[in-house]
Motif scaffolding. Structure first.
Motif, PDB file in Angstrom:
ATOM      1  N   PRO A   1       0.841  -1.204   0.000  1.00 47.75           N
ATOM      2  CA  PRO A   1       0.000   0.000   0.000  1.00 47.75           C
ATOM      3  C   PRO A   1       0.873   1.251   0.000  1.00 47.75           C
ATOM      4  O   PRO A   1       1.770   1.384   0.838  1.00 47.75           O
TER       5      PRO A   1
ATOM      6  N   ALA B   1      -1.917  -0.167  -9.061  1.00 47.82           N
ATOM      7  CA  ALA B   1      -3.371   0.020  -9.104  1.00 47.82           C
ATOM      8  C   ALA B   1      -3.712   1.496  -9.230  1.00 47.82           C
ATOM      9  O   ALA B   1      -2.999   2.361  -8.708  1.00 47.82           O
TER      10      ALA B   1
ATOM     11  N   LEU C   1      -6.123   4.727  -8.282  1.00 45.71           N
ATOM     12  CA  LEU C   1      -6.811   5.137  -7.055  1.00 45.71           C
ATOM     13  C   LEU C   1      -8.323   5.028  -7.223  1.00 45.71           C
ATOM     14  O   LEU C   1      -9.030   4.601  -6.313  1.00 45.71           O
ATOM     15  N   ASN C   2      -8.807   5.391  -8.385  1.00 43.41           N
ATOM     16  CA  ASN C   2     -10.242   5.492  -8.625  1.00 43.41           C
ATOM     17  C   ASN C   2     -10.800   4.236  -9.296  1.00 43.41           C
ATOM     18  O   ASN C   2     -10.048   3.436  -9.856  1.00 43.41           O
TER      19      ASN C   2
ATOM     20  N   SER D   1      -6.974  -1.055 -13.258  1.00 42.74           N
ATOM     21  CA  SER D   1      -8.210  -1.093 -12.480  1.00 42.74           C
ATOM     22  C   SER D   1      -8.056  -2.132 -11.367  1.00 42.74           C
ATOM     23  O   SER D   1      -7.781  -3.305 -11.633  1.00 42.74           O
ATOM     24  N   ALA D   2      -8.218  -1.719 -10.138  1.00 43.86           N
ATOM     25  CA  ALA D   2      -7.947  -2.607  -9.007  1.00 43.86           C
ATOM     26  C   ALA D   2      -8.861  -3.820  -8.980  1.00 43.86           C
ATOM     27  O   ALA D   2      -8.482  -4.866  -8.440  1.00 43.86           O
ATOM     28  N   ASP D   3     -10.041  -3.705  -9.571  1.00 43.21           N
ATOM     29  CA  ASP D   3     -10.976  -4.831  -9.498  1.00 43.21           C
ATOM     30  C   ASP D   3     -10.638  -5.970 -10.451  1.00 43.21           C
ATOM     31  O   ASP D   3     -11.278  -7.022 -10.415  1.00 43.21           O
TER      32      ASP D   3
ATOM     33  N   ALA E   1      -0.712  -0.899  -4.358  1.00 42.97           N
ATOM     34  CA  ALA E   1      -2.037  -0.306  -4.223  1.00 42.97           C
ATOM     35  C   ALA E   1      -1.912   1.111  -3.666  1.00 42.97           C
ATOM     36  O   ALA E   1      -0.860   1.502  -3.160  1.00 42.97           O
TER      37      ALA E   1
ATOM     38  N   TYR F   1      -3.995   2.551  -1.263  1.00 42.51           N
ATOM     39  CA  TYR F   1      -4.359   2.738   0.139  1.00 42.51           C
ATOM     40  C   TYR F   1      -4.486   1.381   0.816  1.00 42.51           C
ATOM     41  O   TYR F   1      -4.470   0.322   0.165  1.00 42.51           O
TER      42      TYR F   1
ATOM     43  N   ASP G   1      -6.672  -0.701   2.529  1.00 46.52           N
ATOM     44  CA  ASP G   1      -7.587  -1.814   2.265  1.00 46.52           C
ATOM     45  C   ASP G   1      -7.530  -2.296   0.822  1.00 46.52           C
ATOM     46  O   ASP G   1      -7.807  -3.472   0.554  1.00 46.52           O
ATOM     47  N   GLN G   2      -7.168  -1.432  -0.094  1.00 46.62           N
ATOM     48  CA  GLN G   2      -7.040  -1.855  -1.490  1.00 46.62           C
ATOM     49  C   GLN G   2      -5.961  -2.926  -1.623  1.00 46.62           C
ATOM     50  O   GLN G   2      -6.041  -3.797  -2.489  1.00 46.62           O
TER      51      GLN G   2
END
Length: 323
Positions: A156, A200, A202-203, A239-241, A257, A259, A261-262
């Protein structure tokens, strides 16, 4: 020639730390030498212990007893209830481990979980956690928290701050420092000659070309392109997902990542019991189990030592040992 033994700080006595130390010793005593720094009276009843004067004695006694570098505490262990009068000695245990690493007597340190509020209330501990305290002691401006398992490594870029503050904290300088330290850690600690980093966004959807936020365009992309021009292999912003499914994970050595939790949700979902907290950027190796003090089950024999065992194994491996 094997590395020097590992120094293990005791963590919060009222938590599961004492049980974790004993369980880890029982499983690793023939392969990975370490010494626990704390009050022997805080260990589970019936634990065979052996006080040692120097860390190098750990390997000699580990076959029959848990090696202990004694550190007297004021009062007994009270499972589930942190004692303010013991907070200063919890910090002293960490400091002793660091001193041993600094002097080259320990090949690495492994820190058991602390109760941050207990340390802040009882000892004026002025840090959000281990990571920031260790950086301050080492005089290092920026360190990186990596969570690692055999399944995934994540970093993170921002750590223990409210989500509302991430936007202001995520600067180009911070991200560049994070990526450089991560890259260097993979080369020096993990011996990966050409690390592959995945960054990753952020958005959601990594900003979708500026439609869902401009941090990717204004902060992330310029940093990534600058480091790519230096020869680093960096993918992103992604895209983090879609970064953490099995096929995607094969394309990189670490996911960075934006942050807390990401980064932590994927690794705790994929490998909850065996994730290890590793601090990159320190002058020594530091690992820790990736969980807290578990006050609610302390003293009940329910603690799972898997993450602590993995933390010791990773520290030993990074130090050049084999097990």
């Amino acid at each position: 020639m094997s590395p020097a033994p590992i120094a293990m700080s005791c963590g919060e006595p009222s938590g599961i730390g004492p049980e974790l130390a004993v369980d880890a010793w029982r499983q690793l005593r023939d392969t990975i030498p370490f010494a626990w720094i704390g009050d022997p009276d805080h260990l589970p009843e019936g634990t065979p212990t052996k006080p040692i004067e120097t860390l190098r004695d750990a390997a000699r006694v580990a076959a029959t007893a848990l090696p202990v570098l004694p550190l007297p505490f004021p009062g007994p262990r009270v499972p589930g209830v942190p004692q303010p009068t013991q907070a200063a000695q919890v910090v002293a245990s960490i400091a002793r481990a660091v001193d041993l690493a600094d002097m080259g007597h320990a090949s690495a340190i492994c820190t058991l979980p602390i109760h941050k509020k207990a340390l802040q209330d009882g000892a004026g501990f002025a840090f959000p956690g281990h990571t920031e305290y260790l950086a301050d002691r080492a005089g290092v401006r920026h360190v990186v928290m990596m969570l690692a398992s055999d399944t995934l490594r994540v970093v993170p870029a921002t750590i223990h701050i409210p989500l509302a503050q991430v936007h202001g904290a995520l600067t180009a300088d911070l991200l560049e420092s994070c990526l450089r330290i991560t890259h260097d850690g993979l080369v020096r600690r993990f011996r990966i000659a050409e690390p592959r980093l995945a960054v990753a966004g952020l958005n959601p959807h990594a900003g979708e070309g500026g439609k869902i936020g401009r941090e990717e365009i204004e902060i992330l992309v310029p940093v990534i392109e600058r480091l790519r021009a230096e020869g680093m292999e960096i993918a992103g912003p992604l895209s983090a997902d879609t970064m953490f499914h099995a096929a995607a994970r094969k394309s990189y050595d670490v996911a960075v990542a934006m942050y807390h939790d990401q980064a932590l949700i994927p690794i705790k979902t994929l490998d909850f019991d065996r994730g290890v907290n590793l601090t990159l950027g320190l002058p020594y190796i530091r690992t820790s189990p990736d969980h807290g003090t578990a006050l609610d089950i302390a003293g009940q024999g329910k603690a799972n030592p898997s993450s602590t065992i993995e933390a010791l194994k990773l520290a030993w491996r990074l130090a050049g040992g084999t097990a």
